[in-house]
Design an enzyme around this catalytic site. Structure first.
Site, PDB file in Angstrom:
ATOM      1  CB  CYS A 108      -0.981  -0.045   1.173  1.00  0.00           C
ATOM      2  SG  CYS A 108      -2.349   1.101   0.997  1.00  0.00           S
ATOM      3  CG  HIS A 114      -3.424  -3.687   3.395  1.00  0.00           C
ATOM      4  ND1 HIS A 114      -2.381  -3.045   4.011  1.00  0.00           N
ATOM      5  CD2 HIS A 114      -4.126  -2.728   2.753  1.00  0.00           C
ATOM      6  CE1 HIS A 114      -2.447  -1.744   3.762  1.00  0.00           C
ATOM      7  NE2 HIS A 114      -3.506  -1.524   2.993  1.00  0.00           N
ATOM      8  CD  GLU A 136      -0.742  -5.556   5.972  1.00  0.00           C
ATOM      9  OE1 GLU A 136      -0.588  -6.166   4.911  1.00  0.00           O
ATOM     10  OE2 GLU A 136      -1.021  -4.341   6.037  1.00  0.00           O
TER      11      GLU A 136
END
Lengths: 225, 80
Positions: free
Chosen positions: A85, A202, A204
């Site tokens: 990002c 994302h 994560e």
């Protein structure tokens, strides 16, 4: 495996990445942007967030920070670097990756789950996924509209440097399944040597069953392979 | 010595903000409008008396930080 997560004023996904890495027994260090020394790391993560409030252009100010000089040197030496990002925006602004991330074509900040399709798994980042596998990940950005010139776009397409593209649940890649206007539905790109990856979604955020699916976890497992 | 720097998106780069502004102006009745492109403006004040040296310095600022030359063009003009 040793990892370093770079932290800027305005980073907000740094701890999420650290939790995912530590879950997989990475020995992780958090590195403040003012540091001039980067510990020896197998993986460097430039996390998401809004470094310096996105002033000037997203990632432009962070790209000139002290620690980025070390990240650039490590990248050129072949270290694995993952920019997620805002991290992707920073890697582009510092020149490790080519192209630009423009404002989303719909002019809105987009925060939602989307689908991406694995285009290539013959690399250090996606080897635990199958080719054409469809993942559900989260995006949260205002400037994720990847743009580049024709020459670079051909270079990316011809050399297997686009590992992920936006699609729908069934894997259709077209304008309708493109959330932000990215050229060719690109969700992430590699540098020439495939040791540096920038991606808007994302992984994560999708690494623990208690709050999401685990579609992002194999990316971190791939890096250990 | 003061300089004005205007940064605009390159011709081939989509400018959604400019498009929205243009559409709104048309809706307001300005029918002869053909296009609006939105950009950025910097006013830079330098402690430098040599004007060509100063100009080069502003150019360096543009190339190294203020402008992303993949998507943007810039113009420098001396104002004072």
């Amino acid at each position: 495996m040793k990892s370093s997560v770079i932290v800027f004023p305005g980073s907000n996904c740094d701890r999420d990445v650290a939790v995912a890495l530590e879950k997989l027994q990475f020995k992780n260090s958090m590195i403040w942007h003012k540091e001039n020394v980067l510990p020896k790391s197998d993986l460097i993560v430039v996390p998401g967030g809004f470094s310096y409030g996105d002033y000037l252009r997203s990632g432009a100010i962070a790209a000139k920070s002290n620690i980025l000089n070390e990240v650039i040197k490590a990248g050129e030496r072949g270290s694995l670097i993952l920019g997620i990002c805002n991290g992707f925006q920073i890697l582009i602004e510092c020149g490790l990756l080519k192209g630009a991330l423009l404002r989303n074509s719909g002019l809105k900040f987009i925060s939602k789950n989307i689908f991406i399709k694995i285009q290539s798994n013959k690399n250090k980042f996606f080897n635990k996924y199958k080719k054409n596998e469809i993942l559900e990940l989260n995006i949260a950005h205002n400037e994720g509209n990847f743009f580049t010139d024709k020459k670079h776009l051909n270079e990316l397409e011809d050399n297997d440097l686009i590992p992920i593209k936006y699609c729908d649940k069934e894997g259709n890649i077209n304008q309708k399944t493109n959330p932000n206007g990215s050229i060719n539905n690109i969700a992430g790109i590699f540098n020439k040597n495939k040791n540096i990856l920038g991606m808007m979604p994302h992984p994560e955020r999708m690494a623990d069953k208690t709050c999401s699916n685990e579609d992002g976890l194999p990316l971190f497992l791939s890096l250990m392979n | 010595m003061k300089f004005a720097v205007t940064v605009t998106l390159k011709k081939d780069v989509l400018d959604p903000q400019g498009k929205v502004v243009s559409q709104t102006l048309k809706n307001m009745g300005m029918n002869n409008l053909s296009q609006v492109r939105q950009g950025k403006f910097f006013e830079i004040d330098l402690k430098e008396k040599d004007s060509s040296k100063a100009h080069n310095q502003v150019k360096e600022m543009c190339e190294k930080l203020l402008v992303n030359q993949i998507i943007e063009d810039f113009k420098i003009s001396k104002t004072e």
